[in-house]
Design a protein around this motif. Sequence first.
Motif, PDB file in Angstrom:
ATOM      1  N   MET A 182       0.821  -1.217   0.000  1.00 17.34           N
ATOM      2  CA  MET A 182       0.000   0.000   0.000  1.00 17.34           C
ATOM      3  C   MET A 182       0.858   1.273   0.000  1.00 17.34           C
ATOM      4  SD  MET A 182      -3.057  -1.186  -0.077  1.00 17.34           S
ATOM      5  CE  MET A 182      -4.066   0.189   0.376  1.00 17.34           C
ATOM      6  N   GLY A 183       2.182   1.138  -0.075  1.00 21.11           N
ATOM      7  CA  GLY A 183       3.063   2.302  -0.114  1.00 21.11           C
ATOM      8  C   GLY A 183       3.429   2.854   1.252  1.00 21.11           C
ATOM      9  N   GLY A 184       3.371   2.006   2.249  1.00 19.01           N
ATOM     10  CA  GLY A 184       3.644   2.476   3.606  1.00 19.01           C
ATOM     11  C   GLY A 184       4.852   1.831   4.237  1.00 19.01           C
ATOM     12  N   VAL A 185       5.140   2.319   5.410  1.00 19.59           N
ATOM     13  CA  VAL A 185       6.230   1.799   6.224  1.00 19.59           C
ATOM     14  C   VAL A 185       5.750   1.815   7.672  1.00 19.59           C
ATOM     15  CG1 VAL A 185       7.325   4.052   6.584  1.00 19.59           C
ATOM     16  CG2 VAL A 185       8.724   1.999   6.644  1.00 19.59           C
ATOM     17  N   PHE A 186       6.315   0.951   8.475  1.00 16.14           N
ATOM     18  CA  PHE A 186       5.968   0.919   9.889  1.00 16.14           C
ATOM     19  C   PHE A 186       7.069   1.582  10.709  1.00 16.14           C
ATOM     20  CE2 PHE A 186       3.471  -2.583   8.217  1.00 16.14           C
ATOM     21  CZ  PHE A 186       2.253  -2.370   8.834  1.00 16.14           C
ATOM     22  N   CYS A 187       6.684   2.260  11.751  1.00 15.66           N
ATOM     23  CA  CYS A 187       7.618   2.841  12.701  1.00 15.66           C
ATOM     24  C   CYS A 187       7.219   2.334  14.076  1.00 15.66           C
ATOM     25  CB  CYS A 187       7.552   4.372  12.651  1.00 15.66           C
ATOM     26  SG  CYS A 187       8.851   5.181  13.618  1.00 15.66           S
ATOM     27  N   PRO A 188       8.155   1.873  14.879  1.00 10.10           N
ATOM     28  CA  PRO A 188       9.584   1.806  14.662  1.00 10.10           C
ATOM     29  C   PRO A 188       9.942   0.830  13.544  1.00 10.10           C
ATOM     30  CG  PRO A 188       9.020   0.764  16.756  1.00 10.10           C
ATOM     31  CD  PRO A 188       7.767   1.352  16.190  1.00 10.10           C
ATOM     32  N   ASN A 189      11.086   1.102  12.917  1.00  9.65           N
ATOM     33  CA  ASN A 189      11.522   0.355  11.753  1.00  9.65           C
ATOM     34  C   ASN A 189      12.987  -0.023  11.917  1.00  9.65           C
ATOM     35  OD1 ASN A 189      12.687   0.133   8.927  1.00  9.65           O
ATOM     36  ND2 ASN A 189      10.517   0.355   8.464  1.00  9.65           N
ATOM     37  N   LYS A 235      15.798   0.670  18.962  1.00 15.70           N
ATOM     38  CA  LYS A 235      15.708  -0.460  19.888  1.00 15.70           C
ATOM     39  C   LYS A 235      14.230  -0.671  20.220  1.00 15.70           C
ATOM     40  CE  LYS A 235      20.249  -0.600  20.927  1.00 15.70           C
ATOM     41  NZ  LYS A 235      20.853  -0.685  19.631  1.00 15.70           N
ATOM     42  N   VAL A 236      13.753  -1.906  20.071  1.00 11.01           N
ATOM     43  CA  VAL A 236      12.336  -2.202  20.304  1.00 11.01           C
ATOM     44  C   VAL A 236      11.907  -1.818  21.715  1.00 11.01           C
ATOM     45  CG1 VAL A 236      10.626  -4.046  20.414  1.00 11.01           C
ATOM     46  CG2 VAL A 236      12.303  -4.029  18.583  1.00 11.01           C
ATOM     47  N   TRP A 237      12.738  -2.083  22.694  1.00 11.37           N
ATOM     48  CA  TRP A 237      12.356  -1.803  24.074  1.00 11.37           C
ATOM     49  C   TRP A 237      12.277  -0.306  24.363  1.00 11.37           C
ATOM     50  CZ3 TRP A 237      15.843   1.169  26.619  1.00 11.37           C
ATOM     51  CH2 TRP A 237      17.148   1.177  26.138  1.00 11.37           C
ATOM     52  N   ASN A 238      12.874   0.509  23.508  1.00 13.12           N
ATOM     53  CA  ASN A 238      12.918   1.944  23.742  1.00 13.12           C
ATOM     54  C   ASN A 238      12.065   2.702  22.722  1.00 13.12           C
ATOM     55  OD1 ASN A 238      13.781   4.248  25.054  1.00 13.12           O
ATOM     56  ND2 ASN A 238      15.588   4.462  23.798  1.00 13.12           N
ATOM     57  N   SER A 239      11.072   2.034  22.177  1.00  9.53           N
ATOM     58  CA  SER A 239      10.280   2.620  21.108  1.00  9.53           C
ATOM     59  C   SER A 239       8.833   2.833  21.525  1.00  9.53           C
ATOM     60  CB  SER A 239      10.328   1.718  19.877  1.00  9.53           C
ATOM     61  OG  SER A 239      11.656   1.563  19.438  1.00  9.53           O
ATOM     62  N   HIS A 240       8.060   3.303  20.603  1.00  6.66           N
ATOM     63  CA  HIS A 240       6.639   3.555  20.790  1.00  6.66           C
ATOM     64  C   HIS A 240       5.840   2.437  20.133  1.00  6.66           C
ATOM     65  CE1 HIS A 240       6.699   4.696  16.582  1.00  6.66           C
ATOM     66  NE2 HIS A 240       7.688   5.508  16.842  1.00  6.66           N
ATOM     67  N   PRO A 241       4.512   2.445  20.249  1.00  7.45           N
ATOM     68  CA  PRO A 241       3.710   1.425  19.568  1.00  7.45           C
ATOM     69  C   PRO A 241       3.944   1.479  18.058  1.00  7.45           C
ATOM     70  CG  PRO A 241       2.366   2.697  21.094  1.00  7.45           C
ATOM     71  CD  PRO A 241       3.700   3.381  21.011  1.00  7.45           C
ATOM     72  N   LYS A 242       3.826   0.335  17.413  1.00  3.84           N
ATOM     73  CA  LYS A 242       4.012   0.242  15.968  1.00  3.84           C
ATOM     74  C   LYS A 242       2.897   1.002  15.250  1.00  3.84           C
ATOM     75  CE  LYS A 242       4.934  -3.400  12.628  1.00  3.84           C
ATOM     76  NZ  LYS A 242       4.918  -4.853  12.443  1.00  3.84           N
ATOM     77  N   VAL A 243       3.277   1.933  14.357  1.00  6.58           N
ATOM     78  CA  VAL A 243       2.305   2.710  13.600  1.00  6.58           C
ATOM     79  C   VAL A 243       2.619   2.612  12.108  1.00  6.58           C
ATOM     80  CG1 VAL A 243       1.740   4.339  15.431  1.00  6.58           C
ATOM     81  CG2 VAL A 243       3.622   4.854  13.904  1.00  6.58           C
ATOM     82  N   TYR A 244       1.572   2.677  11.305  1.00  6.25           N
ATOM     83  CA  TYR A 244       1.689   2.642   9.850  1.00  6.25           C
ATOM     84  C   TYR A 244       1.766   4.072   9.334  1.00  6.25           C
ATOM     85  CZ  TYR A 244       0.290   2.017   4.985  1.00  6.25           C
ATOM     86  OH  TYR A 244       0.241   2.045   3.628  1.00  6.25           O
ATOM     87  N   LEU A 245       2.756   4.336   8.480  1.00  4.75           N
ATOM     88  CA  LEU A 245       2.950   5.667   7.911  1.00  4.75           C
ATOM     89  C   LEU A 245       2.916   5.570   6.394  1.00  4.75           C
ATOM     90  CD1 LEU A 245       5.953   6.619  10.212  1.00  4.75           C
ATOM     91  CD2 LEU A 245       3.570   7.318  10.512  1.00  4.75           C
TER      92      LEU A 245
END
Length: 70
Positions: free
Chosen positions: A18-25, A31-41
């Motif tokens: 769909m032309g998107g990317v997820f963050c965190p990426n 670092k996964v433990w130091n990130s926010h919830p996964k969001v689609y951008l």
Amino acid sequence: MSNNHAPVELLAQDLTDMGGVFCPNPKADMKVWNSHPKVYLDVGQTGYVKCPYCGTEYRLKEGEAAGPAH
């Protein structure tokens, strides 16, 4: 949270169908433990997007275009 790093350059193959990317990426070296919830951008619309949580900037590398994979 604010990210002062250079924009993360993406290839078309890094985007979802769909032309998107997820963050965190993983390309953003987060670092996964130091990130926010996964969001689609949605990068496909403009070739550039900024994460509203952490401020990480994602952009298509020069010469790359988002579109359906064939």
